[in-house]
Write an enzyme that holds these catalytic residues in place. Structure first.
Site, PDB file in Angstrom:
ATOM      1  N   LEU A  56      -5.789  28.010  34.870  1.00 32.84           N
ATOM      2  CA  LEU A  56      -5.730  27.044  35.972  1.00 32.84           C
ATOM      3  C   LEU A  56      -4.785  27.477  37.096  1.00 32.84           C
ATOM      4  O   LEU A  56      -4.382  26.675  37.925  1.00 32.84           O
ATOM      5  CB  LEU A  56      -5.380  25.658  35.437  1.00 32.84           C
TER       6      LEU A  56
ATOM      7  N   TYR B 164       9.785  39.895  36.862  1.00 35.58           N
ATOM      8  CA  TYR B 164       8.325  39.973  36.848  1.00 35.58           C
ATOM      9  C   TYR B 164       7.863  41.433  36.823  1.00 35.58           C
ATOM     10  O   TYR B 164       6.996  41.822  36.032  1.00 35.58           O
ATOM     11  CB  TYR B 164       7.820  39.261  38.105  1.00 35.58           C
TER      12      TYR B 164
ATOM     13  N   LYS C 288       5.760  43.497  33.978  1.00 35.54           N
ATOM     14  CA  LYS C 288       4.464  44.117  34.275  1.00 35.54           C
ATOM     15  C   LYS C 288       4.503  45.621  33.976  1.00 35.54           C
ATOM     16  O   LYS C 288       3.545  46.181  33.449  1.00 35.54           O
ATOM     17  CB  LYS C 288       4.057  43.866  35.731  1.00 35.54           C
TER      18      LYS C 288
HETATM   19  C1  AKB Z   1       3.839  37.608  43.625  1.00 33.45           C
HETATM   20  O1  AKB Z   1       4.123  37.542  44.825  1.00 33.45           O
HETATM   21  O2  AKB Z   1       4.654  37.450  42.716  1.00 33.45           O
HETATM   22  C2  AKB Z   1       2.411  37.923  43.266  1.00 33.45           C
HETATM   23  C3  AKB Z   1       2.194  39.383  43.043  1.00 33.45           C
HETATM   24  C4  AKB Z   1       2.228  40.323  44.181  1.00 33.45           C
HETATM   25  O3  AKB Z   1       1.989  39.796  41.946  1.00 33.45           O
HETATM   26  N1  AKB Z   1       1.521  37.452  44.280  1.00 33.45           N
END
Ligand code: AKB
Length: 316
Positions: A13, A142, A146
């Site tokens: 979602l 993040y 990744k």
């Molecule tokens: C973010 O800005 O965190 C995302 C991405 C670029 O993975 N849109």
């Protein structure tokens, strides 16, 4: 009998998931696409199941019960949100990915899509035309997740033959759904604000150029990658893909051509620190060569589509 794919979208979602539900349902039939998230949506025809992707037993139970063959695992905290919730940001990315990979390793599912991001790149990465294989060294929660996740995808493919495929999404821009908690979110918000208020206060600096893509191209890339013959997929970490690049000042100037009174101001916050470590443009020649990737939309197309479609929604 043709083998019927049964698809589970996890974290369905969010901004990408909502678009994938529609496209995958068109392809496989609404009854063969199961939607899972922590929340529930009232305007979806697909079967919905509440799932915390970090709960392996629950995840496995759904996969077996629903005879799932493919998982699109989209559950994540985006870059800005993850900076504020380090542990959850990491766990959600990595535990969720491990659970998907292990389900494939144990033979419960045949194929996985797992999104990576331009966030894998960091301050030491070449900024222009960032190559497929280069210095990564991300310095965000993040990005670290990744980057590690990409390596685990490659590891599971090499060691256990898991068919996991991935794309490093740039900033994704569409009018159907809103992003939540990313650094590139401004590029969606600016269109809504231009139409609704005629002005926008941007949280990035005027000249911060980032790679972006119209949502339809990103969804098509995802489906094309998933449909490509396995032997064509030479990159089992994650593929670079490129649409176009722009800075806040550049996109504001394009909007101004269609809304002459539009004005933008700048109040950079912590997201500027993230954005400045990311590439300005991306070299996607590996994706072009391996599975014929090519974007359809230019930045001019994007501006026209976004302004037209959002105007219809807000009826101004
Ligand atoms: C973010 O800005 O965190 C995302 C991405 C670029 O993975 N849109």
């Amino acid at each position: 009998m043709v083998n019927q794919e049964r698809v589970l979208i996890v974290g369905a979602l969010g901004q990408v998931g909502r678009e994938l539900i529609y496209q995958l349902s068109n392809k496989h039939g609404v009854e063969n696409v199961i939607v899972s998230d922590l929340k529930h949506s009232d305007n979806i025809d697909n079967k919905q199941i509440t799932l915390n992707v970090m709960d392996y037993d629950a995840f496995k139970g759904i996969v077996i019960e629903e005879k799932i063959t493919q998982v699109y695992n989209l559950a994540a905290l985006l870059s800005a949100t993850a900076e504020k919730n380090l542990e959850l940001g990491w766990k959600l990315t990595i535990d969720g990915l491990f659970n998907s990979l292990n389900l494939a390793k144990e033979g419960h599912i045949k194929k996985i899509f797992w999104p990576s991001s331009i966030a894998v790149f960091g301050p030491n990465t070449p900024k222009e035309n960032t190559p497929q294989h280069t210095i990564v060294e991300p310095n965000t929660v993040y990005g670290i997740g990744k980057d590690a996740g990409e390596l685990w995808c490659n590891y599971y493919h090499q060691k256990y033959g898991v068919d996991v495929r991935s794309i490093r999404y740039p900033g994704l821009i569409g009018y159907k759904s809103l992003p939540g908690g990313g650094t590139t979110d401004y590029a969606v918000a600016i269109f809504h604000n231009a139409i609704e208020k005629g002005t926008y206060e941007c949280f990035l600096e005027a000249d911060t150029k980032l790679p972006m893509m119209y949502m339809e191209d990103a969804i098509r890339a995802t489906l094309e990658l998933m449909e490509a013959p396995a032997e064509n997929i030479k990159v089992r970490t994650s593929y670079n893909i490129a649409g176009f690049s722009f800075s806040p000042a550049e996109i504001a100037a394009s909007i101004k051509k269609q809304i002459p009174n539009f004005s933008i101001t700048y109040a950079p916050d912590f997201r500027q620190q993230i954005a400045k470590t990311w590439p300005a443009s991306i070299d996607d020649s590996a994706a072009q060569k391996d599975w014929n990737w090519k974007p359809n939309y230019t930045v001019n197309d994007l501006v026209t589509i976004m302004l037209t479609e959002i105007k219809k929604k807000v009826k101004v």
